[in-house]
Design a protein around this motif. Sequence first.
Motif, PDB file in Angstrom:
ATOM      1  N   VAL A   1      35.788  36.002  48.343  1.00  0.00           N
ATOM      2  CA  VAL A   1      34.339  36.170  48.169  1.00  0.00           C
ATOM      3  C   VAL A   1      34.157  37.337  47.215  1.00  0.00           C
ATOM      4  N   GLU A   2      33.804  37.026  45.998  1.00  0.00           N
ATOM      5  CA  GLU A   2      33.758  38.042  44.927  1.00  0.00           C
ATOM      6  C   GLU A   2      32.786  37.573  43.854  1.00  0.00           C
ATOM      7  N   ASP A   3      31.808  38.411  43.499  1.00  0.00           N
ATOM      8  CA  ASP A   3      30.810  37.996  42.514  1.00  0.00           C
ATOM      9  C   ASP A   3      31.243  38.223  41.074  1.00  0.00           C
ATOM     10  N   GLU A   4      32.183  39.131  40.847  1.00  0.00           N
ATOM     11  CA  GLU A   4      32.627  39.376  39.470  1.00  0.00           C
ATOM     12  C   GLU A   4      33.569  38.253  39.049  1.00  0.00           C
ATOM     13  N   GLU A   5      33.121  37.482  38.039  1.00  0.00           N
ATOM     14  CA  GLU A   5      33.877  36.315  37.586  1.00  0.00           C
ATOM     15  C   GLU A   5      35.318  36.671  37.229  1.00  0.00           C
TER      16      GLU A   5
ATOM     17  N   VAL B   1      41.237  49.468  48.034  1.00  0.00           N
ATOM     18  CA  VAL B   1      40.264  50.087  47.146  1.00  0.00           C
ATOM     19  C   VAL B   1      40.552  49.674  45.706  1.00  0.00           C
ATOM     20  N   LYS B   2      39.503  49.210  45.013  1.00  0.00           N
ATOM     21  CA  LYS B   2      39.639  48.837  43.600  1.00  0.00           C
ATOM     22  C   LYS B   2      39.678  50.110  42.759  1.00  0.00           C
ATOM     23  N   PRO B   3      40.424  50.166  41.682  1.00  0.00           N
ATOM     24  CA  PRO B   3      41.368  49.140  41.239  1.00  0.00           C
ATOM     25  C   PRO B   3      42.674  49.222  42.039  1.00  0.00           C
TER      26      PRO B   3
ATOM     27  N   LEU C   1      37.322  39.792  50.967  1.00  0.00           N
ATOM     28  CA  LEU C   1      35.877  39.980  50.896  1.00  0.00           C
ATOM     29  C   LEU C   1      35.509  41.215  50.095  1.00  0.00           C
ATOM     30  N   ASP C   2      34.787  41.006  49.010  1.00  0.00           N
ATOM     31  CA  ASP C   2      34.253  42.117  48.229  1.00  0.00           C
ATOM     32  C   ASP C   2      33.051  42.676  48.997  1.00  0.00           C
ATOM     33  N   LEU C   3      32.829  43.984  48.885  1.00  0.00           N
ATOM     34  CA  LEU C   3      31.689  44.549  49.634  1.00  0.00           C
ATOM     35  C   LEU C   3      30.383  44.488  48.854  1.00  0.00           C
ATOM     36  N   MET C   4      30.476  44.773  47.542  1.00  0.00           N
ATOM     37  CA  MET C   4      29.259  44.798  46.735  1.00  0.00           C
ATOM     38  C   MET C   4      28.964  43.401  46.215  1.00  0.00           C
ATOM     39  N   LEU C   5      28.088  42.697  46.921  1.00  0.00           N
ATOM     40  CA  LEU C   5      27.733  41.323  46.543  1.00  0.00           C
ATOM     41  C   LEU C   5      26.221  41.220  46.448  1.00  0.00           C
TER      42      LEU C   5
HETATM   43 CA    CA Z   1      31.157  42.927  43.523  1.00  0.00          CA
END
Ligand code: CA
Length: 227
Positions: A6-10, A100-102, A50-54
Motif C-alpha cells: 500500500v503505497e501512493d508514490e508510483e 524508515v525510508k530511505p 504499508l506506507d504511512l503517508m497516504l
Molecule cells: Ca506516501
Amino acid sequence: MRILIVEDEEKMAKALRTGLEADDFSVNVAHTGEDGFFLASTETYDLVILDLMLPNRDGMEVLAALRQKNVSVPVLILTSRDTVEDRVKGLDAGADDYLVKPFAFSELLARIRALLRRGKVESGDKLRLADLEMNTAGRAVSRGGKELGLTAREFDLLEYMLRQKGRVISREMLARDVWQETARYTPLDNVIDVHIAHLRRKLDDPFRTKLLHTVRGVGFVLREETL
Ligand code: CA
C-alpha cells in the motif's frame, strides 16, 4: 507467498513490486489507503507493506481498521517519519515491524523473511535463530553448538524474544509477559535493562553476528545482523 503493497508514490511502489517479484513473491499494489484496506480485508495475504503517508485514509488509520476487523496479517510499516513517537504509535496500533525510508532493499527483504518465518509454527520445542538453538523442554540453549549457561530469568527472556523473533519488543511487554508485573515502574525498567545486558554478554559478545539489538526509545529486537 502473497504480499500487498500500500503505497501512493508510483516510483516507490513500482520499485518494491519489481524487487519482490524478482524474489518470487506474488505482489498486489494499492495506491490509496482505501484500496489497501479493501484488498487486505477481502483477500488473503502473507504480509502487508504499508506506507504511512497516504492520501485520504492514512496508513495508521488503515492499520487500526484492519486490526479492529481482526485481520491479523503481519504488517510492516514504511515511514519517512523517523520519530520515536511514530514508531511506538505504529507498533501500538498493531504493526509487526517498521522500516524508515530511505532503506536498503536487502534490509526490507530480511525484515520480510523474519516476519514470514515468525508466522510459521515452530516445530516441537526447538526454537532457532541463525546458529542459536533453544530446546524449551530441556531448558538448554546453545550458539554454534556451545552451551550459553543462562540463568532461569535470562532463559525466559530469551525464549520470549525468540518466539517473537524479528518483532520489536517493548520494556512494557517484557514487564508484563516475562516479569508478570502489570504495573510498569522505573526500577523494573532498570532490572530489565540489567538482564538484557547480561543476556547480551553471553549471547552476542563472543560472536561476530549479533542477535540482540536495542531499538532506541522503543525496546529490543532479536534478529540476525552482521555489524
Ligand atoms: Ca506516501
